[in-house]
Design a protein around this motif. Structure first.
Motif, PDB file in Angstrom:
ATOM      1  N   ALA A  16       0.759  -1.323   0.070  1.00  0.00           N
ATOM      2  CA  ALA A  16      -0.028   0.080   0.043  1.00  0.00           C
ATOM      3  C   ALA A  16       0.954   1.256   0.089  1.00  0.00           C
ATOM      4  O   ALA A  16       0.578   2.379  -0.326  1.00  0.00           O
ATOM      5  N   LEU A  24      -4.984   2.581  -4.925  1.00  0.00           N
ATOM      6  CA  LEU A  24      -5.682   1.786  -4.779  1.00  0.00           C
ATOM      7  C   LEU A  24      -6.722   1.597  -3.567  1.00  0.00           C
ATOM      8  O   LEU A  24      -6.173   2.137  -2.646  1.00  0.00           O
ATOM      9  N   ASP A  25      -7.935   1.157  -3.601  1.00  0.00           N
ATOM     10  CA  ASP A  25      -8.787   1.135  -2.367  1.00  0.00           C
ATOM     11  C   ASP A  25      -8.619  -0.235  -1.921  1.00  0.00           C
ATOM     12  O   ASP A  25      -7.660  -1.099  -2.243  1.00  0.00           O
ATOM     13  N   ALA A  26      -9.065  -0.330  -0.574  1.00  0.00           N
ATOM     14  CA  ALA A  26      -8.620  -1.587   0.207  1.00  0.00           C
ATOM     15  C   ALA A  26      -9.063  -2.806  -0.371  1.00  0.00           C
ATOM     16  O   ALA A  26      -8.346  -3.906  -0.550  1.00  0.00           O
ATOM     17  N   GLU A  27     -10.344  -2.794  -1.298  1.00  0.00           N
ATOM     18  CA  GLU A  27     -10.810  -4.115  -1.896  1.00  0.00           C
ATOM     19  C   GLU A  27      -9.894  -4.321  -3.074  1.00  0.00           C
ATOM     20  O   GLU A  27      -9.733  -5.693  -3.121  1.00  0.00           O
ATOM     21  N   GLN A  28      -9.478  -3.478  -3.754  1.00  0.00           N
ATOM     22  CA  GLN A  28      -8.474  -3.748  -4.781  1.00  0.00           C
ATOM     23  C   GLN A  28      -7.243  -4.330  -4.305  1.00  0.00           C
ATOM     24  O   GLN A  28      -6.650  -5.114  -4.897  1.00  0.00           O
ATOM     25  N   SER A 128     -11.565   1.504 -13.006  1.00  0.00           N
ATOM     26  CA  SER A 128     -10.941   2.418 -11.926  1.00  0.00           C
ATOM     27  C   SER A 128      -9.630   1.797 -11.684  1.00  0.00           C
ATOM     28  O   SER A 128      -8.745   2.545 -11.293  1.00  0.00           O
ATOM     29  N   LYS A 132      -5.780   3.847 -11.761  1.00  0.00           N
ATOM     30  CA  LYS A 132      -5.267   3.989 -10.385  1.00  0.00           C
ATOM     31  C   LYS A 132      -3.676   3.322 -10.562  1.00  0.00           C
ATOM     32  O   LYS A 132      -2.924   3.870 -10.253  1.00  0.00           O
TER      33      LYS A 132
END
Length: 143
Positions: A16, A24-28, A128, A132
């Motif tokens: 991260a 990136l979001d947490a799920e990605q 998305s 990203k």
């Protein structure tokens, strides 16, 4: 070499912080981390050879890696030294080409292997994620 194997959550936290994955979001990020494998490599160990197929890329969690090749005269040409929290092999993975160099551990190292399959699958289904990743690659390029 005696190194503790990092837990998935530790690897996810380190990933991260990389420019490549920072947006990136947490799920990605969890989707990518699910396929990640920790790989210890002792000093002098070879991770891959020039010409080996590329099935993903690597992040140095600890240690130091040398990317190099042998000239036709047999001299070693060092391309890059990779330190912790740096990645390598992404371009080769995206180009679907074999490695143009070999990778060797300069000291005992711990690597994370990010396989290409989950990356390509997410690029196909999540626009998305693609944007990203491009942003992360651009940040790294400008850095």
């Amino acid at each position: 070499m005696q190194q503790d194997k990092p837990a998935k959550d530790q690897i996810q936290q380190q990933l991260a912080r990389l420019p490549l994955f920072a947006a990136l979001d947490a799920e990605q990020l969890a989707g990518i981390t699910a396929g990640v494998h920790a790989k210890p490599l002792p000093k002098g160990g070879t991770l891959f050879h020039k010409g080996d197929p590329c099935r993903g890329f690597y992040v140095v969690l600890s240690g130091q890696m040398k990317l190099a090749f042998r000239s036709p005269q047999g001299d070693e040409k060092v391309v890059e030294i990779i330190s912790p929290n740096q990645s390598f092999g992404e371009a080769v993975m995206f180009l679907d080409r074999p490695y143009p160099v070999y990778a060797e551990a300069l000291i005992d190292s711990q690597l994370a292997h990010i396989p290409s399959g989950p990356i390509f699958a997410m690029l196909e289904r999540d626009h998305s994620f693609a944007r990203k990743m491009l942003a992360g690659l651009s940040i790294r390029l400008h850095g």
